[in-house]
Scaffold this motif. Sequence first.
Motif: not given
Length: 92
Positions: A1-10
């Motif tokens: 199971m992979s952890i979903p990637r969260r992009d930093p806020p713009s």
Amino acid sequence: MSIPRRDPPSLLSLAISAAVHNVQHIHNLSSIPEQIVAELFRKTLAAGKLTEPILKVFMATGNPEVLLTVQSLDIQPIRYPVLPTRCNGRMI
């Protein structure tokens, strides 16, 4: 199971969030692009921070999306009655 990637806020979303947090200190939005004014208005409204002075600042921009939202939600500025005054004992 992979952890979903969260992009930093713009940077833009951080700036809008900071502006919403401090919206009571904003007195002029004339130098802000229309798209950002509309987003700032939506987020201010969602945060429950729309007051009479803040509404006047947004209305002064003439932003069509802001004006349409105000009209569609039937947001009315408070109208204070003008009381008669006396000057040297005479009604003016």
